[in-house]
Design a protein around this motif. Structure first.
Motif, PDB file in Angstrom:
ATOM      1  N   ILE A 129       1.667  -3.078 -16.203  1.00 61.42           N
ATOM      2  CA  ILE A 129       2.045  -2.081 -17.637  1.00 61.42           C
ATOM      3  C   ILE A 129       2.473  -2.908 -18.492  1.00 61.42           C
ATOM      4  CG2 ILE A 129       3.709  -0.372 -18.210  1.00 61.42           C
ATOM      5  CD1 ILE A 129       3.338   0.976 -15.423  1.00 61.42           C
ATOM      6  N   SER A 149       5.010  -3.181 -21.507  1.00 59.70           N
ATOM      7  CA  SER A 149       6.323  -2.549 -21.978  1.00 59.70           C
ATOM      8  C   SER A 149       7.317  -3.108 -22.619  1.00 59.70           C
ATOM      9  CB  SER A 149       6.824  -1.869 -20.364  1.00 59.70           C
ATOM     10  OG  SER A 149       7.515  -3.049 -19.771  1.00 59.70           O
ATOM     11  N   GLU A 173      13.218   1.591 -20.249  1.00 59.95           N
ATOM     12  CA  GLU A 173      11.988   0.706 -20.735  1.00 59.95           C
ATOM     13  C   GLU A 173      10.857   1.540 -21.139  1.00 59.95           C
ATOM     14  OE1 GLU A 173      10.936  -1.508 -17.084  1.00 59.95           O
ATOM     15  OE2 GLU A 173       8.867  -1.472 -17.833  1.00 59.95           O
ATOM     16  N   ARG A 174      10.262   1.149 -22.257  1.00 61.84           N
ATOM     17  CA  ARG A 174       9.003   2.079 -22.909  1.00 61.84           C
ATOM     18  C   ARG A 174       7.766   1.445 -22.866  1.00 61.84           C
ATOM     19  NH1 ARG A 174       9.034   1.707 -29.260  1.00 61.84           N
ATOM     20  NH2 ARG A 174       6.732   2.046 -29.140  1.00 61.84           N
ATOM     21  N   VAL A 175       7.020   2.455 -22.018  1.00 62.16           N
ATOM     22  CA  VAL A 175       5.489   2.061 -21.622  1.00 62.16           C
ATOM     23  C   VAL A 175       4.653   1.870 -22.806  1.00 62.16           C
ATOM     24  CG1 VAL A 175       3.678   2.817 -20.168  1.00 62.16           C
ATOM     25  CG2 VAL A 175       5.802   2.937 -19.143  1.00 62.16           C
ATOM     26  N   LYS A 191      11.183  -3.849 -22.797  1.00 67.30           N
ATOM     27  CA  LYS A 191      12.491  -3.883 -22.004  1.00 67.30           C
ATOM     28  C   LYS A 191      13.670  -3.978 -22.804  1.00 67.30           C
ATOM     29  CE  LYS A 191       9.829  -5.384 -17.903  1.00 67.30           C
ATOM     30  NZ  LYS A 191       9.976  -6.940 -17.358  1.00 67.30           N
TER      31      LYS A 191
END
Lengths: 157, 254
Positions: free
Chosen positions: B189, B191, B3-5, B193
């Motif tokens: 957050i 994000s 996952e990228r925040v 996914k």
């Protein structure tokens, strides 16, 4: 016809929106954003913005769309059209709207097979009680479950 | 793939048990009391040519058996402390919310598709996302517009502008409350996914005209100032991040 007291979403509703809450918490979903589209007065404009909304969905390569409306009657023209534009592009779509007995759809199409009716009044009418016919957590969960099913089956046949 | 925040939003809530009128607006956080400058509304309507008069009152939780004019909106009392809408830190008061009602000087309710005037306890379905809870204190702004102004766009807009100034009066002191004294802290957050189903939420909002307008991205959560009207941008689709939306990116202008 448009947005009545019992269906209208107040600023407070948007601030703690149950639909956003349910979808954003779901670990299986990558929520790409929330799209806001207006409800213009003229029919020509309704079709124009509905098509633009669907074009966005296509360009974003989304797997599914949840579309919610807090008005009815005339606003259902926009609602039905936008759903049709999205459906035509092979994208699974689930709608949320007040229907009850009073707000049966004035127009319908084949892509409106999964609509969550968030009427809460006994008689199925606009009761003029603020907040009564609003989306709740259960409605949101129902809509997301429908969408998951539709996405599993795939969009384009 | 992980996952990228993208960005982080922290919402801190402060619970209020009592609201009182006072000489100036301040929050006594130890005693969970909000003090509101009594005559602020006079100042806020002084430049409003379409408004005849306005009344500011505090409705206690057991005081809802009163007549109110048609309800235009319920508003959260929240403010940005750090960052812009959708990121940084937001402070919000719980136990209290704002309510805007309006009528014109001839008694015509400011409403379009059915109106909600009547006994407050009967005209609202409480405890919904968009309505006060049973034990919330309501800060009530009631506006009397000049004759006929309820049916043209600038009438309801003026009501919202004045209502927002009252909320801003509270926001300005809420900003300064020590964040460490909050009752609850929630982190959200935005994000990406990867490999999960990509979904967009579409909200079809009012954009037809008077009483049917929606503002987006105001300066403050759920605010009026700085917000763009969906009518003015031609009702075309706008994309907001989940956190922008959660941070009060929309103001219902019904």
């Amino acid at each position: 016809m448009g947005v009545g007291p019992s269906t209208k979403e107040t600023t407070l509703h948007h601030f703690r929106d149950p639909l956003l809450d349910v979808v954003s918490k779901d670990e299986d979903i990558d929520l790409v954003g929330v799209m806001i589209v207006g409800t213009p007065q003229e029919n020509e404009d309704k079709y124009f913005v509905g098509k633009l909304a669907a074009q966005w969905c296509e360009a974003m390569r989304v797997d599914g769309v949840l579309i919610s409306v807090d008005g009815w009657g005339n606003s259902h023209v926009d609602f039905a059209n936008t759903i049709e534009e999205i459906g035509k592009r092979g994208i699974p779509v689930v709608g949320l709207s007040f229907v009850g007995t009073q707000a049966q759809f004035v127009v319908k199409n084949q892509y409106m097979d999964t609509i969550v009716d968030f009427n809460k009044s006994k008689e199925g009418i606009e009761t003029e009680v603020v907040g009564e016919n609003n989306v709740t957590e259960i409605d949101a969960k129902k809509a997301l479950a429908f969408l998951k099913l539709k996405m599993k089956r795939g969009g384009l046949k | 793939m992980e996952e990228r925040v993208l960005r982080r939003l922290v919402i801190k809530s402060f619970h209020i048990n009592d609201v009182k009128f006072s000489e100036k607006t301040f929050i006594d956080i130890q005693n969970r009391t909000l003090y509101l400058r009594k005559n602020c509304i006079e100042e806020f309507i002084s430049n409003e040519e379409d408004i005849k008069q306005a009344k500011l009152s505090i409705i206690p939780k057991d005081g809802r058996d009163i007549f109110v004019n048609s309800i235009l909106d319920f508003s959260p009392i929240a403010t940005k402390v750090l960052g812009r809408l959708g990121e940084g830190i937001t402070h919000v008061l719980t136990g209290v919310c704002g309510m805007l009602t309006a009528v014109d000087e001839e008694g015509v309710q400011v409403a379009e598709f059915g109106s909600s005037e009547g006994i407050l306890s009967q005209q609202v379905y409480f405890n919904r996302a968009g309505t006060p809870k049973d034990d919330d204190i309501i800060i009530h702004v009631d506006i009397t517009l000049k004759k006929g102004m309820g049916t043209v766009r600038k009438g309801p807009t003026a009501c919202h502008r004045v209502f927002d100034k009252v909320i801003q009066e509270i926001r300005n002191v809420l900003k300064k409350v020590n964040g460490r004294l909050c009752d609850e802290r929630h982190e959200f957050i935005d994000s990406i996914k990867p490999l999960k189903k990509k979904v967009v939420i579409i909200k079809q909002v009012a954009g037809q005209g008077a009483m049917y307008d929606t503002l987006f991205l105001p300066n403050e959560p759920g605010g009026f100032e700085g917000g763009r009207s969906i009518i003015d941008v031609g009702n075309v689709p706008i994309i907001l991040s989940p956190n922008e939306f959660r941070d009060g990116a929309l103001r219902a202008m019904h």
